[in-house]
Scaffold this motif. Structure first.
Motif, PDB file in Angstrom:
ATOM      1  N   ARG A 174      53.284  70.188  15.363  1.00  0.00           N
ATOM      2  CA  ARG A 174      54.151  70.089  14.181  1.00  0.00           C
ATOM      3  C   ARG A 174      55.407  69.284  14.508  1.00  0.00           C
ATOM      4  NH1 ARG A 174      52.052  75.302  12.742  1.00  0.00           N
ATOM      5  NH2 ARG A 174      53.520  76.339  14.167  1.00  0.00           N
ATOM      6  N   ALA A 177      54.403  65.688  14.631  1.00  0.00           N
ATOM      7  CA  ALA A 177      54.127  65.184  13.284  1.00  0.00           C
ATOM      8  C   ALA A 177      55.421  64.801  12.579  1.00  0.00           C
ATOM      9  CB  ALA A 177      53.365  66.228  12.475  1.00  0.00           C
ATOM     10  N   ARG A 205      40.487  64.471  18.614  1.00  0.00           N
ATOM     11  CA  ARG A 205      40.298  64.971  17.253  1.00  0.00           C
ATOM     12  C   ARG A 205      41.610  65.509  16.691  1.00  0.00           C
ATOM     13  NH1 ARG A 205      34.980  66.966  18.788  1.00  0.00           N
ATOM     14  NH2 ARG A 205      35.951  68.899  19.473  1.00  0.00           N
ATOM     15  N   ILE A 206      42.372  66.199  17.536  1.00  0.00           N
ATOM     16  CA  ILE A 206      43.641  66.775  17.085  1.00  0.00           C
ATOM     17  C   ILE A 206      44.656  65.671  16.805  1.00  0.00           C
ATOM     18  CG2 ILE A 206      45.576  68.238  17.766  1.00  0.00           C
ATOM     19  CD1 ILE A 206      43.543  69.891  19.417  1.00  0.00           C
ATOM     20  N   TYR A 207      44.783  64.729  17.724  1.00  0.00           N
ATOM     21  CA  TYR A 207      45.733  63.638  17.517  1.00  0.00           C
ATOM     22  C   TYR A 207      45.343  62.789  16.314  1.00  0.00           C
ATOM     23  CZ  TYR A 207      48.437  64.415  21.766  1.00  0.00           C
ATOM     24  OH  TYR A 207      49.276  64.950  22.719  1.00  0.00           O
ATOM     25  N   ALA A 208      44.046  62.668  16.045  1.00  0.00           N
ATOM     26  CA  ALA A 208      43.602  61.882  14.886  1.00  0.00           C
ATOM     27  C   ALA A 208      44.103  62.490  13.581  1.00  0.00           C
ATOM     28  CB  ALA A 208      42.079  61.770  14.884  1.00  0.00           C
ATOM     29  N   THR A 209      44.253  63.817  13.536  1.00  0.00           N
ATOM     30  CA  THR A 209      44.761  64.460  12.319  1.00  0.00           C
ATOM     31  C   THR A 209      46.215  64.095  12.048  1.00  0.00           C
ATOM     32  OG1 THR A 209      45.459  66.476  13.489  1.00  0.00           O
ATOM     33  CG2 THR A 209      43.194  66.406  12.665  1.00  0.00           C
ATOM     34  N   LEU A 210      46.918  63.590  13.073  1.00  0.00           N
ATOM     35  CA  LEU A 210      48.314  63.178  12.907  1.00  0.00           C
ATOM     36  C   LEU A 210      48.424  61.703  12.547  1.00  0.00           C
ATOM     37  CD1 LEU A 210      50.015  64.998  15.927  1.00  0.00           C
ATOM     38  CD2 LEU A 210      49.627  65.835  13.605  1.00  0.00           C
ATOM     39  N   GLY A 211      47.295  61.039  12.386  1.00  0.00           N
ATOM     40  CA  GLY A 211      47.327  59.625  12.017  1.00  0.00           C
ATOM     41  C   GLY A 211      47.047  58.667  13.153  1.00  0.00           C
ATOM     42  N   ARG A 213      45.006  56.303  15.328  1.00  0.00           N
ATOM     43  CA  ARG A 213      43.795  55.530  15.072  1.00  0.00           C
ATOM     44  C   ARG A 213      43.334  54.717  16.274  1.00  0.00           C
ATOM     45  NH1 ARG A 213      43.635  58.781  12.032  1.00  0.00           N
ATOM     46  NH2 ARG A 213      43.766  58.770   9.754  1.00  0.00           N
ATOM     47  N   GLY A 236      37.215  61.264  18.058  1.00  0.00           N
ATOM     48  CA  GLY A 236      38.416  61.028  17.261  1.00  0.00           C
ATOM     49  C   GLY A 236      38.302  59.837  16.340  1.00  0.00           C
TER      50      GLY A 236
END
Length: 288
Positions: A174, A177, A205-211, A213, A236
């Motif tokens: 968080r 983010a 996968r987790i870092y991909a949720t933060l944008g 790429r 990811g």
């Protein structure tokens, strides 16, 4: 009476033997690098469909089909590049290398660090930026980061270093983010080569949720098992960007391509190519 075998049959048998040898060679490579079965199956299936008669062509084509490759932009005044990743991934050194490359290209570079709590974090990056004659700005919060980015709007490239964040800690994710959303920022995951493939896949996968790429691999010069890189890109959905293969700051980055990644996975291919090129050069000198 002995059965008659035509030349066409022999060609078919030879083709099957060559294909089997290529598949066997690629399977051995995947096992050696600790590549998960799911990814290995995809690469082997792709190589089988391609039907190449040598491992280099088959692996290069499979990587080109299954993964994306895109170098990081060296000039982007509107979007800042932020390196993120777990502790000890090599983020600060990656920022120094990106800054050095841009400075050597004659670009105006702004460097910002949010790693202001870790002992020695600012000092390590400051040592590099002083050599490059680049001012290092510090930001301790999302608000101060936004102000630093706004102040650097005249730069050709804005680079942001961050502290190591534990991807398995919701609180730390968080916090990260908030930093990523502080401005027009493209987060780049820095991942050390040689890590476990499944764990690298979970982190990506987790870092991909933060944008995130793109992934920038580090320690390619000392890692001998690269399954973690394939696992991270696969799980990811990450693009292979530049990579670090030397502790040197100047000329410390390479752009990953399908062929270069194939050579990293199968270094014997690069050695054979170098030997072939050397022999060809010697023959040209003798014939001259």
């Amino acid at each position: 009476r002995e059965p008659q075998i035509s030349s066409r049959d022999w060609l078919q048998y030879d083709s099957e033997d060559e294909e089997g040898a290529v598949i066997e060679q690629l399977t051995d490579v995947m096992l050696r690098h600790g590549v998960p079965d799911e990814i290995t199956d995809q690469i082997i299936s792709c190589a089988t469909v391609i039907g190449a008669d040598d491992a280099e062509t088959a692996l290069t084509a499979a990587l080109e089909h299954l993964y994306s490759f895109r170098p990081l932009p060296q000039k982007s005044s509107s979007t800042a590049l932020m390196v993120v990743g777990p502790p000890g991934a090599g983020k600060t050194l990656a920022i120094a290398k990106l800054a050095a490359r841009s400075v050597m290209s004659g670009l105006r570079v702004a460097v910002i660090t949010t790693d202001v709590i870790r002992a020695g974090g600012v000092e390590q990056l400051s040592a590099f930026t002083k050599i490059l004659h680049v001012d290092l700005q510090k930001a301790s919060s999302a608000q101060s980061l936004k102000m630093a980015i706004d102040a650097a709007r005249n730069a050709d490239q804005v680079l942001i270093d961050t502290a190591g964040y534990n991807p398995f800690s919701p609180d730390e994710m968080r916090d990260l983010a908030r930093l990523i959303t502080a401005g027009d920022i493209e987060p780049i995951m820095v991942l050390p080569a040689g890590a476990d493939a499944d764990e690298s896949g979970e982190m990506s996968r987790i870092y991909a949720t933060l944008g995130v790429r793109s992934v920038l691999p580090t320690r390619l010069d000392i890692a001998r098992r690269l399954g973690g890189l394939l696992g991270a890109a696969h799980h990811g959905g990450l693009i292979f960007a530049d990579a670090s293969n030397t502790p040197k700051v100047a000329d410390g980055l390479i752009s990953l391509t399908p062929r270069r990644l194939a050579h990293l996975l199968m270094p014997e291919l690069a050695r054979n190519k170098a030997a072939t090129d050397q022999n060809a050069q010697q023959r040209r000198k003798q014939n001259a």
